[in-house]
Design an enzyme around this catalytic site. Structure first.
Site, PDB file in Angstrom:
ATOM      1  NE  ARG A   1       9.521   0.102  -1.147  1.00 38.02           N
ATOM      2  CZ  ARG A   1       8.264  -0.287  -1.014  1.00 38.02           C
ATOM      3  NH1 ARG A   1       7.920  -1.023   0.032  1.00 38.02           N
ATOM      4  NH2 ARG A   1       7.350   0.060  -1.891  1.00 38.02           N
TER       5      ARG A   1
ATOM      6  CD  GLU B   1      12.334  -6.951  -0.466  1.00 34.93           C
ATOM      7  OE1 GLU B   1      11.442  -6.948  -1.346  1.00 34.93           O
ATOM      8  OE2 GLU B   1      12.195  -6.395   0.622  1.00 34.93           O
TER       9      GLU B   1
ATOM     10  CG  HIS C   1       8.300  -6.921   0.711  1.00 39.60           C
ATOM     11  ND1 HIS C   1       9.152  -6.132  -0.009  1.00 39.60           N
ATOM     12  CD2 HIS C   1       7.285  -6.107   1.100  1.00 39.60           C
ATOM     13  CE1 HIS C   1       8.678  -4.886  -0.069  1.00 39.60           C
ATOM     14  NE2 HIS C   1       7.549  -4.856   0.609  1.00 39.60           N
TER      15      HIS C   1
END
Length: 335
Positions: free
Chosen positions: A256, A285, A303
């Site tokens: 993460r 993000e 991602h």
């Protein structure tokens, strides 16, 4: 009476089908499979109203949903006390992410709400992606590709920014779970020396264990972040760890974004205190620090480590299996 938005998502499906709250976008095959089995109340298909209003409408329908499918990361819903208060009928939450930092496990346990995640569906794909990014950073694959695409080869001659070989590198892995273990096995095949940090040593592995991440970094050429995000692992890679990794060190993050203190990593890269990074996740993000985008020694992806055509199909099957198991148990207990 339910709102028009929620009622519309259910369409004309038979009331006998159990209601399912869907708070993530899915592809057409996934959606079709869900609609065959459940009376789907789709947050995104309803026009994405305020989540509070959507949950209130779902709670008000006849036979309200006992199960919900949610996404992880930056999804619209955190499953916490407020979410569960809004939908008291809920007894099962299925996350399509591997991480569960968006779900309050204590609150779910207190209320008797079962929780499931994606399990090992993504593990092999994420491990592949981590190794791919590491090779890219070390061998400067995308950097040299940009050199060719910009016409610089013909203009300046051969590309002389030397890369570094993968074989023999000391790789420290933070989090030796499903994904971390698969990364280790792949890198062993390249001749890398593996060490790791986790909450406690793993009985069945021979890799060197470090209880302290800074010590792990000081004995590593590469630091791979593959741990879950929680209070203990937030910013587990901080300035001290980056300094311990050193000027020839590389960070790979497929965990993460908040596992790494991003601002400190950017500063370390700019100052040459670490050699490079491969990043699939970020703290805010989809916003990526612009400094990273200008660095040839940094590889960034949006991602996507989990996304392959195979993983999408496997996720669909895994999610539906979890839901069907829950509803089968629910029917047995409520005859």
């Amino acid at each position: 009476m339910a709102s028009d938005a929620v009622a519309a998502t259910a369409g004309e499906e038979p009331l006998a089908l159990p209601a399912l709250l869907l708070i993530r976008r899915v592809d057409a095959p996934f959606a079709a499979a869900l609609h065959q089995r459940f009376r789907v109340l789709d947050f995104f298909a309803s026009g994405s109203p305020p989540l509070k209003a959507f949950l209130a409408a779902a709670a008000a329908i006849q036979e309200p949903p006992r199960a919900a499918v949610v996404m992880g990361g930056g999804g619209p819903a955190r499953v916490d006390a407020e979410f569960l208060d809004a939908l008291p009928s809920l007894r099962c939450v299925v996350s399509t992410a591997a991480g569960i930092d968006h779900i309050d496990l204590h609150e779910c346990a207190r209320r008797g709400v079962a929780v499931a995640n994606s399990g090992s569906v993504y593990s092999a794909d994420v491990a592949d992606h981590a190794v791919c990014m590491l090779i890219d950073v070390l061998r400067r694959v995308t950097a040299s590709q940009r050199f060719v695409r910009r016409g610089l080869w013909a203009l300046h001659g051969d590309y002389y920014c030397l890369g570094s070989k993968l074989g023999g590198k000391r790789v420290g892995i933070i989090g030796l779970g499903n994904i971390g273990s698969l990364i280790a096995k792949r890198l062993e095949a390249f001749g890398c020396v593996i060490s790791y940090h986790s909450r406690k040593p793993k009985d069945l592995v021979s890799y060197n264990y470090f209880s302290n991440v800074q010590e792990l970094a000081s004995e590593s050429d590469v630091l791979v972040v593959a741990c879950a995000l929680n209070k203990q692992t937030s910013h587990i890679v901080n300035n001290d760890v980056l300094d311990a990794l050193g000027k020839n060190g590389v960070v790979i993050n497929i965990g993460r974004g908040a596992n790494v203190e991003e601002a400190e990593m950017v500063r370390a890269l700019k100052e040459g205190r670490i050699a490079g990074a491969g990043l699939d996740v970020f703290e805010d993000e989809p916003n990526v620090p612009p400094e990273l985008l200008a660095m040839d020694n940094v590889v960034v992806t949006p991602h996507v480590a989990v996304f392959t055509s195979e993983s999408r199909s496997d996720l669909r099957d895994h999610t539906i299996a979890n839901l069907e198991a829950f509803f089968a148990a629910w029917r047995r207990c409520n005859r």
